[in-house]
Scaffold this active site. Structure first.
Site, mmCIF file in Angstrom:
data_model
loop_
_atom_site.group_PDB
_atom_site.id
_atom_site.type_symbol
_atom_site.label_atom_id
_atom_site.label_comp_id
_atom_site.label_asym_id
_atom_site.label_seq_id
_atom_site.Cartn_x
_atom_site.Cartn_y
_atom_site.Cartn_z
ATOM 1 N N ASP A 59 -7.297 3.028 -3.134
ATOM 2 C CA ASP A 59 -8.047 3.070 -1.878
ATOM 3 C C ASP A 59 -8.291 4.522 -1.491
ATOM 4 O O ASP A 59 -7.343 5.282 -1.303
ATOM 5 C CB ASP A 59 -7.237 2.353 -0.778
ATOM 6 C CG ASP A 59 -7.999 2.241 0.545
ATOM 7 O OD1 ASP A 59 -9.174 2.660 0.595
ATOM 8 O OD2 ASP A 59 -7.407 1.718 1.512
ATOM 9 N N GLY A 64 -4.405 -4.539 5.799
ATOM 10 C CA GLY A 64 -3.339 -4.339 6.781
ATOM 11 C C GLY A 64 -3.577 -3.070 7.563
ATOM 12 O O GLY A 64 -4.270 -2.157 7.096
ATOM 13 N N GLU A 66 -11.290 0.750 -3.669
ATOM 14 C CA GLU A 66 -11.612 0.420 -2.280
ATOM 15 C C GLU A 66 -12.236 1.619 -1.556
ATOM 16 O O GLU A 66 -11.679 2.714 -1.571
ATOM 17 C CB GLU A 66 -10.300 -0.002 -1.607
ATOM 18 C CG GLU A 66 -10.413 -0.482 -0.174
ATOM 19 C CD GLU A 66 -9.033 -0.916 0.378
ATOM 20 O OE1 GLU A 66 -8.080 -1.101 -0.411
ATOM 21 O OE2 GLU A 66 -8.921 -1.056 1.609
ATOM 22 N N ASP A 84 -14.025 -1.887 2.551
ATOM 23 C CA ASP A 84 -13.108 -2.109 3.667
ATOM 24 C C ASP A 84 -13.841 -1.649 4.934
ATOM 25 O O ASP A 84 -14.508 -2.459 5.613
ATOM 26 C CB ASP A 84 -11.804 -1.319 3.409
ATOM 27 C CG ASP A 84 -10.838 -1.271 4.581
ATOM 28 O OD1 ASP A 84 -11.138 -1.859 5.632
ATOM 29 O OD2 ASP A 84 -9.770 -0.631 4.477
ATOM 30 N N SER A 139 0.853 -1.179 0.000
ATOM 31 C CA SER A 139 0.000 0.000 0.000
ATOM 32 C C SER A 139 0.893 1.234 0.000
ATOM 33 O O SER A 139 1.767 1.369 0.862
ATOM 34 C CB SER A 139 -0.885 -0.034 1.248
ATOM 35 O OG SER A 139 -1.662 1.133 1.347
ATOM 36 N N LYS A 189 -0.999 -0.843 -4.422
ATOM 37 C CA LYS A 189 -2.236 -0.127 -4.062
ATOM 38 C C LYS A 189 -1.874 1.319 -3.808
ATOM 39 O O LYS A 189 -0.966 1.604 -3.029
ATOM 40 C CB LYS A 189 -2.856 -0.764 -2.819
ATOM 41 C CG LYS A 189 -3.858 0.105 -2.065
ATOM 42 C CD LYS A 189 -4.641 -0.713 -1.058
ATOM 43 C CE LYS A 189 -4.813 0.005 0.263
ATOM 44 N NZ LYS A 189 -5.595 -0.785 1.241
ATOM 45 N N LEU A 190 -2.582 2.214 -4.477
ATOM 46 C CA LEU A 190 -2.344 3.647 -4.289
ATOM 47 C C LEU A 190 -3.445 4.251 -3.453
ATOM 48 O O LEU A 190 -4.633 4.018 -3.704
ATOM 49 C CB LEU A 190 -2.326 4.375 -5.642
ATOM 50 C CG LEU A 190 -1.242 3.991 -6.640
ATOM 51 C CD1 LEU A 190 -1.358 4.881 -7.877
ATOM 52 C CD2 LEU A 190 0.145 4.121 -6.013
ATOM 53 N N LYS A 191 -3.057 5.054 -2.481
ATOM 54 C CA LYS A 191 -4.026 5.831 -1.721
ATOM 55 C C LYS A 191 -4.441 7.014 -2.595
ATOM 56 O O LYS A 191 -3.573 7.672 -3.199
ATOM 57 C CB LYS A 191 -3.388 6.329 -0.427
ATOM 58 C CG LYS A 191 -3.095 5.207 0.556
ATOM 59 C CD LYS A 191 -4.394 4.601 1.081
ATOM 60 C CE LYS A 191 -4.138 3.660 2.253
ATOM 61 N NZ LYS A 191 -5.400 3.105 2.783
ATOM 62 N N LYS A 214 -10.111 -7.477 7.310
ATOM 63 C CA LYS A 214 -9.176 -7.110 8.378
ATOM 64 C C LYS A 214 -9.762 -7.666 9.666
ATOM 65 O O LYS A 214 -10.889 -7.311 10.046
ATOM 66 C CB LYS A 214 -9.070 -5.589 8.510
ATOM 67 C CG LYS A 214 -8.323 -4.896 7.390
ATOM 68 C CD LYS A 214 -8.299 -3.393 7.613
ATOM 69 C CE LYS A 214 -7.611 -2.688 6.462
ATOM 70 N NZ LYS A 214 -7.907 -1.236 6.444
ATOM 71 N N ASN A 265 -10.316 5.521 1.222
ATOM 72 C CA ASN A 265 -10.619 5.724 2.649
ATOM 73 C C ASN A 265 -11.731 6.760 2.852
ATOM 74 O O ASN A 265 -11.564 7.728 3.601
ATOM 75 C CB ASN A 265 -9.367 6.114 3.446
ATOM 76 C CG ASN A 265 -8.398 4.953 3.629
ATOM 77 O OD1 ASN A 265 -7.322 4.940 3.032
ATOM 78 N ND2 ASN A 265 -8.776 3.944 4.409
HETATM 79 O O1 SMG Z 1 -0.589 -2.538 6.709
HETATM 80 O O2 SMG Z 1 0.223 -2.043 4.765
HETATM 81 C C1 SMG Z 1 -0.554 -1.858 5.684
HETATM 82 C C2 SMG Z 1 -1.530 -0.710 5.567
HETATM 83 C C3 SMG Z 1 -2.445 -0.903 4.427
HETATM 84 O O3 SMG Z 1 -3.474 0.940 3.370
HETATM 85 C C4 SMG Z 1 -3.483 0.201 4.328
HETATM 86 N N1 SMG Z 1 -4.391 0.280 5.318
HETATM 87 O O4 SMG Z 1 -7.622 1.522 4.536
HETATM 88 O O5 SMG Z 1 -6.664 -0.265 3.930
HETATM 89 C C5 SMG Z 1 -6.642 0.796 4.558
HETATM 90 C C6 SMG Z 1 -5.432 1.253 5.345
HETATM 91 C C7 SMG Z 1 -5.799 1.546 6.761
HETATM 92 C C8 SMG Z 1 -4.717 2.122 7.563
HETATM 93 S S1 SMG Z 1 -4.240 3.666 7.015
HETATM 94 C C9 SMG Z 1 -3.391 4.468 8.267
HETATM 95 MG MG MG Z 2 -8.646 0.463 2.993
#
Ligand code: SMG
Ligand code: MG
Length: 368
Positions: free
Chosen positions: A188, A290, A213, A238, A135, A161-163, A262, A190
């Site tokens: 993703d 994660g 996501e 998620d 990620s 995976k790109l935020k 998760k 969020n």
């Molecule tokens: O554990 O590599 C990891 C983090 C993966 O992007 C990740 N997690 O929304 O999936 C999600 C985020 C939640 C935590 S962001 C601080």
């Molecule tokens: Mg997520």
């Protein structure tokens, strides 16, 4: 087993690089660990809540309080108890799934160590290695993003995976797609978008993404249904998926066609296995999410990701993605995969000296 005491450990661990999402930028982890001391041995659990309630309503200090005030007293007063009984024991407390998961995992670790069974064996793992994705946070510039992604590609990660967030979506995704060729790519958000953004999000269809996501807020199943009907890219939930019943509902209503699992978010690994089973029965692919776990939580995630329904690479990256030193023996990428631990319980050994060195306050011991 009988739980005799519960230790609460609070640690600060620096990240090797800042991690930025649509809701904030993080430079370290504020980690709560619980250790259960039982008549059959000890077990560890890692709380996955973040320091602030920005990913979900839970946060570390809140989890610690609900454990101290409600969950630990219930467990310490329960007499003989197995990990399978924890969720019923905690059911009087509404929500607080990450806090509940922390204790349930510690119980399971103690129980399986005593039974000489691994998490993977207990969950029903069918693989000895799991495919890993990584990620990648929001970057100050596209150039820096490409540099970071290139590094992960070189390490062998099987999926990127790109935020994303409004203002950081089509351009970085286009640039990364060009850089990585046909390597699997997903995004993703969020919860950073609203239903009005659907026409814009549809433009992501140009980049052959594995999935998008959680674009909309946790409770907003309706907008995810609308997006899924409007876009070719599969929609994956998620934050919204807090238990197996909700997963089934979201799938049947067409809000999600792939599920991020998760364990912390759904209240523990036992419920996570139920989410997996429900998705497998409906032929909905799942992958393991994660929460920047240390080796303690990572070990359990990798065992979970070895179940047969986990057909997409997870956010199960190697220890060095986040930490210069891990709290356990490090997880090291092998040809884009991680080995599923085979030892009893989580299969990893907690480095007590690091737990002590990174502690932000003395250990608190709770007794019945
Ligand atoms: O554990 O590599 C990891 C983090 C993966 O992007 C990740 N997690 O929304 O999936 C999600 C985020 C939640 C935590 S962001 C601080
Ligand atoms: Mg997520």
């Amino acid at each position: 087993m009988k739980v005799e005491a519960i230790e609460l450990h609070r640690l600060a661990i620096p990240l090797v690089r800042p991690f930025e999402t649509s809701f904030g930028r993080q430079t370290g982890r504020d980690v709560l660990l619980v250790k259960v001391l039982t008549d059959i041995g000890e077990g560890w659990g890692e709380c996955v809540a973040m320091a602030d309630p920005f990913y979900s309503s839970e946060y570390v200090a809140g989890c610690e309080d609900v454990i101290r005030s409600y969950l630990a007293p219930a467990l310490l007063g329960a007499g003989e108890v197995g990990a399978e009984a924890a969720s019923a024991l905690f059911s009087g407390v509404i929500g607080h799934r990450m806090a509940k998961a922390t204790l349930e995992t510690a119980l399971l670790d103690a129980q399986l160590r005593a039974a000489e069974t691994s998490f993977g064996g207990y969950f029903g793992a069918t693989r000895d290695h799991v495919e890993c994705g990584v990620s990648v946070g929001i970057s100050p510039t596209i150039e820096q993003l490409l540099d970071e992604v290139q590094g992960y590609v070189a390490q062998g990660y099987r999926r990127i995976k790109l935020k994303i967030k409004p203002g950081w979506d089509l351009a970085p995704v286009a640039a990364v797609r060009e850089l990585i060729g046909d390597l699997p790519l997903q995004v993703d958000a969020n919860t950073a978008y609203t239903i009005d953004d659907i026409p814009h999000l549809r433009e992501l269809d140009a980049f052959d993404l594995l999935l998008i996501e959680q674009p909309f807020v946790e409770e907003d199943i309706r907008s995810h249904i609308a997006l899924a009907a409007a876009i070719e890219t599969p929609v994956c939930l998620d934050e919204s998926i807090v238990d197996a019943a909700l997963a089934i509902d979201a799938i049947e209503r067409g809000a999600t066609s792939i599920v991020n699992i998760k364990a912390g978010r759904v209240g523990g690994y036992l419920e996570a296995v139920r989410v997996h089973d429900a998705c497998l029965a409906r032929e909905v692919p799942v992958w393991c999410g994660g929460m920047l776990e240390t080796g303690i939580g990572r070990a359990a995630n990798i065992a979970l990701a070895a179940l047969p329904g986990f057909t997409l690479p997870g956010d199960t990256s190697a220890s060095d993605r986040y930490f210069a030193e891990d709290l356990t023996e490090p997880f090291v990428l092998e040809n884009g995969t991680l080995a599923v631990p085979t030892g009893p319980g989580s299969g990893v050994t907690v480095r007590d000296e690091l737990v002590a060195a990174w502690a932000t306050r003395p250990v608190e011991t709770l007794r019945g």
